[in-house]
Design a protein around this motif. Structure first.
Motif, PDB file in Angstrom:
ATOM      1  N   LEU A 105      68.813 -29.728  20.495  1.00  0.00           N
ATOM      2  CA  LEU A 105      68.727 -29.052  21.360  1.00  0.00           C
ATOM      3  C   LEU A 105      68.574 -29.776  22.899  1.00  0.00           C
ATOM      4  CD1 LEU A 105      67.822 -25.659  19.752  1.00  0.00           C
ATOM      5  CD2 LEU A 105      70.422 -26.838  20.005  1.00  0.00           C
ATOM      6  N   SER A 106      68.327 -28.839  23.613  1.00  0.00           N
ATOM      7  CA  SER A 106      67.765 -29.724  24.751  1.00  0.00           C
ATOM      8  C   SER A 106      66.725 -29.902  24.080  1.00  0.00           C
ATOM      9  CB  SER A 106      67.809 -28.024  25.768  1.00  0.00           C
ATOM     10  OG  SER A 106      66.768 -26.935  25.706  1.00  0.00           O
ATOM     11  N   TRP A 133      63.651 -29.260  25.919  1.00  0.00           N
ATOM     12  CA  TRP A 133      62.302 -27.731  25.977  1.00  0.00           C
ATOM     13  C   TRP A 133      62.491 -27.230  24.608  1.00  0.00           C
ATOM     14  CZ3 TRP A 133      58.407 -29.328  27.112  1.00  0.00           C
ATOM     15  CH2 TRP A 133      58.413 -30.965  28.548  1.00  0.00           C
ATOM     16  N   ARG A 134      64.267 -26.809  24.959  1.00  0.00           N
ATOM     17  CA  ARG A 134      64.048 -26.008  23.164  1.00  0.00           C
ATOM     18  C   ARG A 134      63.583 -27.189  22.341  1.00  0.00           C
ATOM     19  NH1 ARG A 134      70.341 -23.820  23.809  1.00  0.00           N
ATOM     20  NH2 ARG A 134      69.729 -21.547  24.971  1.00  0.00           N
ATOM     21  N   THR A 135      64.247 -27.648  21.741  1.00  0.00           N
ATOM     22  CA  THR A 135      63.738 -28.152  20.831  1.00  0.00           C
ATOM     23  C   THR A 135      62.165 -28.914  21.125  1.00  0.00           C
ATOM     24  OG1 THR A 135      65.769 -29.705  20.170  1.00  0.00           O
ATOM     25  CG2 THR A 135      63.652 -31.262  19.868  1.00  0.00           C
ATOM     26  N   VAL A 189      60.059 -26.610  22.033  1.00  0.00           N
ATOM     27  CA  VAL A 189      59.592 -25.039  21.558  1.00  0.00           C
ATOM     28  C   VAL A 189      59.444 -24.619  19.591  1.00  0.00           C
ATOM     29  CG1 VAL A 189      59.777 -22.650  22.491  1.00  0.00           C
ATOM     30  CG2 VAL A 189      59.259 -24.452  24.490  1.00  0.00           C
ATOM     31  N   ILE A 190      60.521 -25.023  19.548  1.00  0.00           N
ATOM     32  CA  ILE A 190      61.114 -25.298  18.423  1.00  0.00           C
ATOM     33  C   ILE A 190      60.183 -25.364  17.281  1.00  0.00           C
ATOM     34  CG2 ILE A 190      62.157 -25.112  16.403  1.00  0.00           C
ATOM     35  CD1 ILE A 190      65.299 -24.249  18.586  1.00  0.00           C
ATOM     36  N   TYR A 210      61.735 -36.874  22.073  1.00  0.00           N
ATOM     37  CA  TYR A 210      62.883 -35.857  22.072  1.00  0.00           C
ATOM     38  C   TYR A 210      64.056 -36.986  22.000  1.00  0.00           C
ATOM     39  CZ  TYR A 210      67.183 -33.244  22.990  1.00  0.00           C
ATOM     40  OH  TYR A 210      69.127 -33.505  23.436  1.00  0.00           O
TER      41      TYR A 210
END
Length: 144
Positions: free
Chosen positions: A69-70, A72-74, A76-77, A130
């Motif tokens: 994903l983006s 920061w989404r990646t 956080v997950i 990332y």
């Protein structure tokens, strides 16, 4: 696009092992006055390898199945999964050792992981690595 297994494995290994190294360095600095106490804590038993193996396996599996994903989404997950694996491993370790309150021990170790910067390092390393997750397709590979 799904991440190739080599990229997912290298990403998971770097995030896990480097964040553990950051935590150990901060712990060494904290216990600088008493290095023997740190050595006893850091190498207390061979089951210390359970967490890195489990975290690498979980992060690799998730990165192979979920699209990147983006940034920061990646991050956080993956950091949430890393934290969950740490919690489960510590609760299991305490329960096997016969601790009366293994859940309390697990959450105490999460607090320690925050103080020794292991969890913030995992978040930063996940965001930094990332780029390794995003598959790059060259123009020649697409036939253009």
């Amino acid at each position: 696009m799904i991440t190739p297994w080599r990229s997912a494995l290298s990403y998971a290994a770097i995030v896990t092992l480097a964040s553990l190294a950051v935590g150990q360095v901060v712990s060494i600095l904290y216990f600088a006055l008493d290095f023997d106490a740190w050595a006893k804590e850091a190498f207390r038993s061979p089951d210390q390898l359970v967490f890195p193996a489990a975290a690498i396996a979980v992060l690799t599996g998730v990165r192979m199945r979920l699209p990147a994903l983006s940034r920061w989404r990646t991050a956080v997950i993956d950091t949430s999964l890393y934290t969950f694996v740490l919690l489960v491993v510590e609760i299991t370790r305490a329960a096997v050792a016969g601790d009366e309150q293994p859940v309390d021990w697990g959450f105490l170790m999460l607090i320690v992981a925050m103080y020794n910067l292991q969890l913030p390092a995992a978040l930063g390393l996940s965001a930094w690595r990332y780029e390794r997750l995003v598959p790059v397709v060259s123009v020649r590979a697409r036939g253009w």
